[in-house]
Design a protein around this motif. Structure first.
Motif, PDB file in Angstrom:
ATOM      1  N   ASP A 108       0.827  -1.207   0.000  1.00 53.41           N
ATOM      2  CA  ASP A 108       0.000   0.000   0.000  1.00 53.41           C
ATOM      3  C   ASP A 108       0.859   1.253   0.000  1.00 53.41           C
ATOM      4  O   ASP A 108       0.436   2.298  -0.499  1.00 53.41           O
ATOM      5  CB  ASP A 108      -0.895   0.016   1.250  1.00 53.41           C
ATOM      6  N   ALA A 109       2.046   1.145   0.585  1.00 55.36           N
ATOM      7  CA  ALA A 109       2.935   2.300   0.648  1.00 55.36           C
ATOM      8  C   ALA A 109       4.380   1.834   0.760  1.00 55.36           C
ATOM      9  O   ALA A 109       4.677   0.799   1.359  1.00 55.36           O
ATOM     10  CB  ALA A 109       2.588   3.189   1.843  1.00 55.36           C
ATOM     11  N   VAL A 110       5.265   2.607   0.161  1.00 53.15           N
ATOM     12  CA  VAL A 110       6.707   2.458   0.356  1.00 53.15           C
ATOM     13  C   VAL A 110       7.187   3.728   1.040  1.00 53.15           C
ATOM     14  O   VAL A 110       6.983   4.830   0.519  1.00 53.15           O
ATOM     15  CB  VAL A 110       7.458   2.246  -0.972  1.00 53.15           C
ATOM     16  N   ILE A 111       7.792   3.561   2.218  1.00 47.58           N
ATOM     17  CA  ILE A 111       8.284   4.681   3.010  1.00 47.58           C
ATOM     18  C   ILE A 111       9.800   4.568   3.094  1.00 47.58           C
ATOM     19  O   ILE A 111      10.339   3.470   3.266  1.00 47.58           O
ATOM     20  CB  ILE A 111       7.697   4.656   4.446  1.00 47.58           C
ATOM     21  N   GLY A 138      -1.667   2.801  -4.344  1.00 48.68           N
ATOM     22  CA  GLY A 138      -0.644   2.987  -3.324  1.00 48.68           C
ATOM     23  C   GLY A 138       0.160   4.255  -3.552  1.00 48.68           C
ATOM     24  O   GLY A 138       0.016   4.947  -4.562  1.00 48.68           O
ATOM     25  N   PHE A 139       1.038   4.541  -2.605  1.00 52.38           N
ATOM     26  CA  PHE A 139       1.859   5.745  -2.707  1.00 52.38           C
ATOM     27  C   PHE A 139       3.231   5.495  -2.090  1.00 52.38           C
ATOM     28  O   PHE A 139       3.423   4.579  -1.280  1.00 52.38           O
ATOM     29  CB  PHE A 139       1.193   6.930  -2.002  1.00 52.38           C
ATOM     30  N   ALA A 140       4.179   6.314  -2.479  1.00 48.90           N
ATOM     31  CA  ALA A 140       5.504   6.334  -1.862  1.00 48.90           C
ATOM     32  C   ALA A 140       5.674   7.650  -1.138  1.00 48.90           C
ATOM     33  O   ALA A 140       5.246   8.700  -1.624  1.00 48.90           O
ATOM     34  CB  ALA A 140       6.594   6.174  -2.915  1.00 48.90           C
ATOM     35  N   ALA A 141       6.298   7.592   0.037  1.00 51.15           N
ATOM     36  CA  ALA A 141       6.611   8.795   0.812  1.00 51.15           C
ATOM     37  C   ALA A 141       8.087   8.736   1.167  1.00 51.15           C
ATOM     38  O   ALA A 141       8.533   7.813   1.858  1.00 51.15           O
ATOM     39  CB  ALA A 141       5.741   8.870   2.064  1.00 51.15           C
ATOM     40  N   LEU A 142       8.842   9.699   0.677  1.00 52.96           N
ATOM     41  CA  LEU A 142      10.293   9.685   0.816  1.00 52.96           C
ATOM     42  C   LEU A 142      10.738  10.946   1.558  1.00 52.96           C
ATOM     43  O   LEU A 142      10.337  12.063   1.205  1.00 52.96           O
ATOM     44  CB  LEU A 142      10.950   9.648  -0.562  1.00 52.96           C
ATOM     45  N   PHE A 230      15.423  19.164   5.008  1.00 51.76           N
ATOM     46  CA  PHE A 230      14.912  17.819   4.764  1.00 51.76           C
ATOM     47  C   PHE A 230      13.753  17.946   3.791  1.00 51.76           C
ATOM     48  O   PHE A 230      12.878  18.803   3.960  1.00 51.76           O
ATOM     49  CB  PHE A 230      14.463  17.130   6.058  1.00 51.76           C
ATOM     50  N   ILE A 231      13.771  17.119   2.763  1.00 55.69           N
ATOM     51  CA  ILE A 231      12.770  17.159   1.701  1.00 55.69           C
ATOM     52  C   ILE A 231      11.802  16.005   1.908  1.00 55.69           C
ATOM     53  O   ILE A 231      12.196  14.886   2.202  1.00 55.69           O
ATOM     54  CB  ILE A 231      13.459  17.053   0.336  1.00 55.69           C
ATOM     55  N   PHE A 232      10.518  16.305   1.766  1.00 54.25           N
ATOM     56  CA  PHE A 232       9.449  15.315   1.914  1.00 54.25           C
ATOM     57  C   PHE A 232       8.718  15.235   0.577  1.00 54.25           C
ATOM     58  O   PHE A 232       8.128  16.210   0.120  1.00 54.25           O
ATOM     59  CB  PHE A 232       8.514  15.717   3.042  1.00 54.25           C
ATOM     60  N   LEU A 233       8.749  14.062  -0.042  1.00 57.15           N
ATOM     61  CA  LEU A 233       8.220  13.865  -1.395  1.00 57.15           C
ATOM     62  C   LEU A 233       7.226  12.707  -1.373  1.00 57.15           C
ATOM     63  O   LEU A 233       7.488  11.676  -0.768  1.00 57.15           O
ATOM     64  CB  LEU A 233       9.391  13.583  -2.336  1.00 57.15           C
TER      65      LEU A 233
END
Length: 238
Positions: A108-111, A138-142, A230-233
């Motif tokens: 569901d997500a890749v963190i 789903g989504f990715a949060a990096l 810090f970058i949140f994408l």
């Protein structure tokens, strides 16, 4: 002593130290990111380190976590999770980000917190290695460190008190990352922004007795933090 009042389901204070931190505080970074959540999600924590980010996801989001890292023993992380009684919720995995052993559409997500910049800064990496693992919705949060602006040349001397010029090549400004993800095939860049907790996250790390934190102190004590963010994408299937 560390205390994180924003979190509600667990006291992370005993684990916010030089043993479990591997860089600026993942607890502060994840607190501010405030990721989308749904009970029962299956999440890949990519580059989980000593498992603190996986612990946070399991406790705060009530999800199943696959804690993947290339450098930390999965047995070591399993013992940590078992000591907290959450070994049925978090599954430690030894894995290389370039050859992840998971089925397509599994998560569901890749963190990824404070790790993606080491392995994902090449065109095509996200669309080829990460995107296929996500479910259609789903989504990715990096979350990763970067520069507030393109780094001046020559490299400021305060940065070189703790790091080599080669060390600094893994950092990029937010505009660089935005362009990279806008060019990724089959990928929708949902959001990209700077996190505001950068100073606090770094302060927590520098206060520990971790040898790498001690090594980072000379640069940070001489003002290197003024260049850093810090970058949140977040991104998903197009």
């Amino acid at each position: 002593m560390f205390y994180y009042e924003q979190t509600k389901n667990f006291d992370y204070t005993p684990y916010c130290n030089g043993t479990y931190f591997m860089g600026p505080s993942v607890i502060r970074l994840l607190d501010e990111a405030n990721l989308p959540r749904k009970k029962g999600m299956r999440i890949l924590d990519l580059g989980c380190g000593k498992g603190l980010s996986s612990l946070y996801l399991a406790k705060e989001y009530d999800v199943t976590v696959f804690a993947a890292d290339l450098w930390i023993s999965p047995t070591e992380n399993y013992e940590f999770f078992r000591s907290l009684g959450i070994e049925e919720q978090i599954f430690p995995i030894y894995a290389d980000a370039n050859a992840l052993p998971f089925a397509e559409g599994f998560f569901d997500a890749v963190i990824s917190v404070d790790a993606y910049h080491y392995f994902g800064a090449e065109a095509g990496f996200f669309s080829e290695k990460i995107l296929p693992l996500l479910k259609p919705d789903g989504f990715a949060a990096l979350i990763f460190p970067g520069w507030k602006a393109p780094l001046p040349t020559p490299v400021p001397q305060e940065l070189l008190l703790s790091w080599t010029e080669e060390d600094l090549t893994t950092f990029q400004p937010i505009q660089w990352w935005k362009k990279l993800f806008e060019q990724e095939e089959h990928t929708r860049l949902l959001s990209i922004a700077e996190l505001s907790c950068v100073d606090e996250a770094w302060a927590d790390w520098l206060a520990t007795d971790n040898p790498y934190a001690i090594g980072d102190r000379p640069s940070m004590e001489h003002g290197a933090g003024k260049y850093m963010n810090f970058i949140f994408l977040t991104a998903c299937h197009k």
